[in-house]
Design an enzyme around this catalytic site. Structure first.
Site, PDB file in Angstrom:
ATOM      1  N   CYS A  35      12.010  -9.589  11.182  1.00 35.53           N
ATOM      2  CA  CYS A  35      11.405  -8.758  10.149  1.00 35.53           C
ATOM      3  C   CYS A  35      12.319  -7.623   9.703  1.00 35.53           C
ATOM      4  O   CYS A  35      12.077  -6.985   8.691  1.00 35.53           O
ATOM      5  CB  CYS A  35      10.102  -8.153  10.644  1.00 35.53           C
ATOM      6  SG  CYS A  35       8.832  -9.381  10.909  1.00 35.53           S
ATOM      7  N   CYS A 105       7.474   1.710   7.241  1.00 41.38           N
ATOM      8  CA  CYS A 105       8.087   2.279   8.446  1.00 41.38           C
ATOM      9  C   CYS A 105       7.103   3.192   9.168  1.00 41.38           C
ATOM     10  O   CYS A 105       7.043   3.208  10.397  1.00 41.38           O
ATOM     11  CB  CYS A 105       9.350   3.059   8.096  1.00 41.38           C
ATOM     12  SG  CYS A 105      10.659   2.034   7.421  1.00 41.38           S
TER      13      CYS A 105
END
Lengths: 279, 393
Positions: A35, A105
């Protein structure tokens, strides 16, 4: 180049609490190499359920590292119950904001925290169940629905920014749009959008266009003293004629393209082109 | 803007290059005194037209082409679109395009947009590449069909620098009566090109990759190749591309091409040696690092290296602290969420694709700069690996 705040840069260049706690009270391991980002968070929790120490190891870009570092700063010294309330937006705010494409994030930070707390408490995370929607990044429907609700997401692009879902092959776009509509409480409208037949006969197409004009377009135009009439349908070209107040309205071309064409594309066929028969 | 060019170590020349001082000098008169329109009848414009003609000859000389085969455009992307769409319009019954999986977005996105899979009417065959980024000519031959309108294969790959066998591929296409286009944006000026000897119908190049300014490109159209303009308009460029000429940039590009011919040897000796020093040094001092792309068959200025278990954007931002400019095939740098389509087509594992860094040098780089980069990188990689959950020493 990304516009990172000074705080993001500071936490990226001088990350706090890097490492791994030996014999941790809880471990949160999220993301993967494939990922492009991953975070392992380890916690030390005392008898009063206070997080006395937190350390992280992160593989990822500057905002992933900064989010991890920020997270550890935010939770050390806090009670577990209190820490569990931290949202991804809190992490982003702590850093003075993140570029919207990098919000995932901060989501990774929150997920690691949840996983670590669940590990500490010995419970199973609900998001770990769910059904995979985005196969490229392994994102489940429960995760997506949660992100839509928590961060008030309004488009597939925003879902991708926050969860990464849809950022790979793009095959799940339709599913994401459905989740978005269902979750945003627009379940009624989805049916109209999704049951659009792939192939229609010319007659079906004309009927459908007339229906949409009648139901969605005309009432609005009539309110302003205008009207619209369907003249002809030739392949993807829909010839219409504006009537009444519309004929003298300077915005009539904008009405045609922005409003009529948009609606017809949405509800009938997304290749339709609307043209003014009088021009 | 507060970063001075002198303080920067610029190793991203496949992205863009500095304008050579000689090029700027050649351009300046056309940005100041000589503003006439080259198409005008009076001498004040006509004299400008003669300078455009000189530039055209300069470009032709670098490519081994005739001046009348050179059409000036606004950029490499425009040249690419013009070539492909021209071929499709010239042969409306032919609905097949052959290209590769590793093209620049200028070709890749265009082909995606023409593809039947996106609801359009063309079939697109995208040739595979091997793990070192090379094409398989047998697969290529088998892909050509009776209704293939055009083949588009880049001359050299922008990310890895790997050079494709354009000469052979163009000859094979010609035998089948198929037009051949090459996106040579990265190759022109770095390796010798002689179109007289090749069966290439279209070639795209871009000014800013060889020390000319941004905003000027070239499409070479081989004499006798059917052509339909992309930008309709005036009679400029013999009707092949409407729009008043970007005179200053065209003159600059002409000068840049002359210089590229003069510096071709330096590019392939001194610059190659610097690249090799940088590459070998990094591969030696940083463990778990690897070269992406065929080592031998490559542009002399490009090195694409993967540092496993670290992420490219993080490396670039650390390099940025030292004003070192490079680029990465990592997902995070592009705004997309997946790593470079080139590295994925080559089957570079995820552990490495996310940590790939491309260094691309030019004649303006020095050995001190290479030494400086060699000194800084090992510590950057090591500090990021200390932070990586996948790194076990």
């Amino acid at each position: 180049m990304w516009e990172y705040t000074d705080l993001v840069q500071e936490h990226f260049l001088h990350p706090r609490n890097v490492g791994e706690i030996e014999n941790p009270s809880g471990v949160g391991d999220v993301g993967s190499l494939a990922c492009g980002d991953a975070l392992k968070l380890t916690l030390k929790v005392d008898e009063q359920d206070i997080i006395t120490d937190a350390k992280f190891k992160t593989f990822g870009c500057a905002s992933a590292i900064a989010s991890s570092s920020a997270l550890t700063e935010m939770i050390i010294g806090r009670h577990v119950d209190e820490a569990a309330k931290i949202t991804n937006q809190d992490i982003a705010d702590f850093l003075g904001g993140l570029p919207k494409e990098k919000m995932h994030c901060s989501v990774m930070g929150r997920e690691a925290l949840e996983a670590a707390i669940a590990d500490f408490r010995g419970t199973v995370l609900p998001t770990a169940e769910g059904e995979i929607v985005c196969e490229c990044f392994g994102v489940t429907d429960l995760e997506i629905i949660r992100a839509i609700k928590e961060s008030n997401l309004r488009s597939v692009e925003e879902i991708t920014n926050f969860t990464k879902a849809g950022g790979g092959c793009g095959k799940c776009e339709e599913k994401l749009r459905n989740l978005l509509q269902v979750t945003a409480g627009e379940a009624m409208e989805i049916k109209a959008v999704n049951i659009k037949p792939q192939r229609m006969t010319a007659l079906q197409k004309i009927k459908k266009i007339e229906e949409v004009l009648e139901r969605e377009i005309k009432p609005g135009l009539r309110k302003d003293g205008g009207d619209i009439e369907l003249i002809d349908v030739d392949g993807d070209f829909v010839m219409v004629s504006l009537r009444g107040a519309c004929t003298s309205c300077a915005k009539s071309q904008t009405t045609l393209k922005q409003h009529v064409e948009k609606k017809l594309r949405e509800l009938v066929l997304d290749t339709l082109i609307v043209e003014d028969a009088n021009s | 803007m507060n970063l001075q060019a002198e303080t920067v170590i610029y190793m991203d020349n496949n992205a863009t290059t500095r304008i050579a001082p000689e090029v700027l000098e050649a351009m300046m008169p056309f940005l100041t005194d000589y503003y006439g329109n080259p198409s005008s009848m009076y001498n004040f414009g006509g004299q400008v037209g003669r300078e455009v003609a000189k530039a055209r000859a300069g470009v032709a000389a670098l490519l081994g082409a005739e001046p009348e085969e050179i059409t000036f455009t606004s950029c490499g992307t425009e040249s690419d679109s013009t070539a492909i769409l021209s071929a499709l319009q010239s042969f409306p019954d032919k609905r097949h395009i052959v290209t590769t999986r590793v093209e620049h977005p200028a070709i890749k996105t265009l082909c995606d947009n023409l593809d039947a899979r996106t609801g359009h009417k063309h079939r697109v065959t995208r040739l595979k590449v091997s793990s070192d980024g090379s094409l398989d000519l047998d697969e290529y031959k088998a892909a050509l069909a009776d209704d293939t309108a055009i083949v588009s294969v880049m001359w050299a790959n922008n990310e890895t620098g790997v050079i494709f066998p354009v000469e052979e591929m163009a000859a094979i296409a010609k035998k089948r009566g198929i037009l051949f286009h090459t996106d040579a944006v990265q190759a022109v000026g770095k390796i010798p090109i002689n179109l007289k000897k090749l069966d290439v119908n279209f070639l795209s190049m871009s000014g800013h990759k060889l020390h000319a300014p941004k905003g000027v490109g070239v499409l070479y159209v081989r004499r006798g190749t059917p052509f339909v303009p992309f930008m309709a308009g005036g009679h400029q460029e013999k009707g092949r591309r409407g729009g008043t000429e970007n005179v200053a940039s065209i003159v600059g590009l002409g000068r840049a091409c002359e210089m590229a011919l003069e510096k071709m040897e330096e590019e392939n000796t001194r610059v190659r040696a610097l690249r090799d020093k940088l590459e070998n040094g990094l591969l030696k001092t940083v463990s778990r690092s690897m070269l992406n792309g065929n080592k031998a068959n490559r542009l002399p200025n490009t090195a694409n290296i993967s540092f496993e278990f670290v992420e490219g954007e993080a490396i670039l931002l650390h390099l940025n602290r030292y004003n070192i400019c490079a680029s990465s095939g990592s997902a995070c740098t592009s705004g997309s969420l997946e790593p470079s389509h080139v590295l994925r087509a080559m089957g570079v594992p995820f552990t490495a694709a996310h940590g790939s860094i491309r260094f691309s040098l030019s004649i303006y780089n020095t050995e001190q700069e290479v030494d400086f980069v060699l000194e800084k990188i090992p510590a950057i990689i090591s500090s990021l690996r200390q932070m990586s959950p996948f790194w076990n020493e």
